[in-house]
Design a protein around this motif. Sequence first.
Motif, short mmCIF file in Angstrom:
data_model
loop_
_atom_site.label_atom_id
_atom_site.label_comp_id
_atom_site.label_asym_id
_atom_site.label_seq_id
_atom_site.Cartn_x
_atom_site.Cartn_y
_atom_site.Cartn_z
N GLY A 1 13.93 1.27 -1.54
CA GLY A 1 12.84 0.86 -2.42
C GLY A 1 11.64 0.35 -1.64
N ILE A 2 11.90 -0.48 -0.63
CA ILE A 2 10.81 -1.00 0.21
C ILE A 2 10.10 0.17 0.89
N HIS A 3 10.87 1.07 1.47
CA HIS A 3 10.29 2.23 2.16
C HIS A 3 9.41 3.04 1.20
N ASP A 4 9.93 3.31 0.00
CA ASP A 4 9.18 4.12 -0.96
C ASP A 4 7.88 3.44 -1.39
N VAL A 5 7.91 2.14 -1.58
CA VAL A 5 6.69 1.41 -1.95
C VAL A 5 5.68 1.47 -0.80
N LEU A 6 6.15 1.33 0.43
CA LEU A 6 5.23 1.39 1.57
C LEU A 6 4.64 2.79 1.75
N VAL A 7 5.42 3.84 1.49
CA VAL A 7 4.89 5.20 1.52
C VAL A 7 3.80 5.35 0.46
N TYR A 8 4.08 4.86 -0.74
CA TYR A 8 3.10 4.94 -1.84
C TYR A 8 1.82 4.20 -1.47
N LEU A 9 1.96 2.97 -0.95
CA LEU A 9 0.77 2.20 -0.59
C LEU A 9 -0.02 2.89 0.52
N THR A 10 0.68 3.43 1.52
CA THR A 10 0.00 4.14 2.60
C THR A 10 -0.76 5.34 2.05
N ASP A 11 -0.13 6.10 1.16
CA ASP A 11 -0.82 7.23 0.55
C ASP A 11 -2.03 6.78 -0.25
N GLN A 12 -1.90 5.71 -1.00
CA GLN A 12 -3.03 5.21 -1.80
C GLN A 12 -4.17 4.75 -0.90
N ILE A 13 -3.84 4.12 0.22
CA ILE A 13 -4.86 3.68 1.16
C ILE A 13 -5.56 4.88 1.78
N ASN A 14 -4.77 5.85 2.25
CA ASN A 14 -5.33 7.00 2.97
C ASN A 14 -6.00 8.02 2.06
N LEU A 15 -5.50 8.19 0.85
CA LEU A 15 -6.00 9.26 -0.02
C LEU A 15 -6.91 8.77 -1.14
N GLU A 16 -6.70 7.54 -1.57
CA GLU A 16 -7.43 7.05 -2.74
C GLU A 16 -8.34 5.86 -2.43
N GLY A 17 -8.36 5.42 -1.17
CA GLY A 17 -9.25 4.33 -0.80
C GLY A 17 -8.78 2.94 -1.22
N LEU A 18 -7.48 2.79 -1.49
CA LEU A 18 -6.96 1.48 -1.86
C LEU A 18 -7.22 0.48 -0.74
N GLU A 19 -7.64 -0.71 -1.12
CA GLU A 19 -7.80 -1.82 -0.17
C GLU A 19 -6.98 -2.99 -0.66
N SER B 1 0.09 4.30 12.68
CA SER B 1 1.20 4.87 11.91
C SER B 1 1.23 4.19 10.55
N GLY B 2 1.84 4.84 9.60
CA GLY B 2 1.91 4.28 8.25
C GLY B 2 2.78 3.04 8.18
N MET B 3 2.55 2.26 7.14
CA MET B 3 3.33 1.03 6.96
C MET B 3 4.82 1.32 6.88
N HIS B 4 5.18 2.43 6.23
CA HIS B 4 6.60 2.76 6.08
C HIS B 4 7.24 3.03 7.44
N TYR B 5 6.51 3.71 8.33
CA TYR B 5 7.05 3.99 9.66
C TYR B 5 7.20 2.69 10.45
N ASP B 6 6.18 1.83 10.40
CA ASP B 6 6.26 0.54 11.09
C ASP B 6 7.44 -0.27 10.57
N TRP B 7 7.63 -0.26 9.26
CA TRP B 7 8.73 -1.04 8.67
C TRP B 7 10.08 -0.51 9.14
N VAL B 8 10.25 0.82 9.16
CA VAL B 8 11.51 1.40 9.62
C VAL B 8 11.77 1.03 11.08
N CYS B 9 10.74 1.11 11.90
CA CYS B 9 10.90 0.75 13.32
C CYS B 9 11.31 -0.71 13.49
#
Length: 76
Positions: A23-41, A56-64
């Motif tokens: 769930g954490i990973h999926d939320v971070l993927v979503y937020l990264t996509d929103q930041i990169n594609l939709e301009g979310l701040e 790297s995306g938040m999800h990748y950093d979190w996994v590492c």
Amino acid sequence: MSELTTEQKEVIALIAQSARDGGIHDVLVYLTDQINLEGLEIVKNDVKMETDPFDSGMHYDWVCRREGDSWPDQNS
């Protein structure tokens, strides 16, 4: 739960941890996509969160970090 064996409780704990991590990973993927594609701040107390500070995306950093990798040196 009290009727379960220790092994059964450990299996349930692993399932719950896996679901939480997924769930954490999926939320971070979503937020990264929103930041990169939709301009979310993301802003708190008028301070904008830096995006992809380690290239790297938040999800990748979190996994590492979850796997025990150290944080990269921001200055290098």
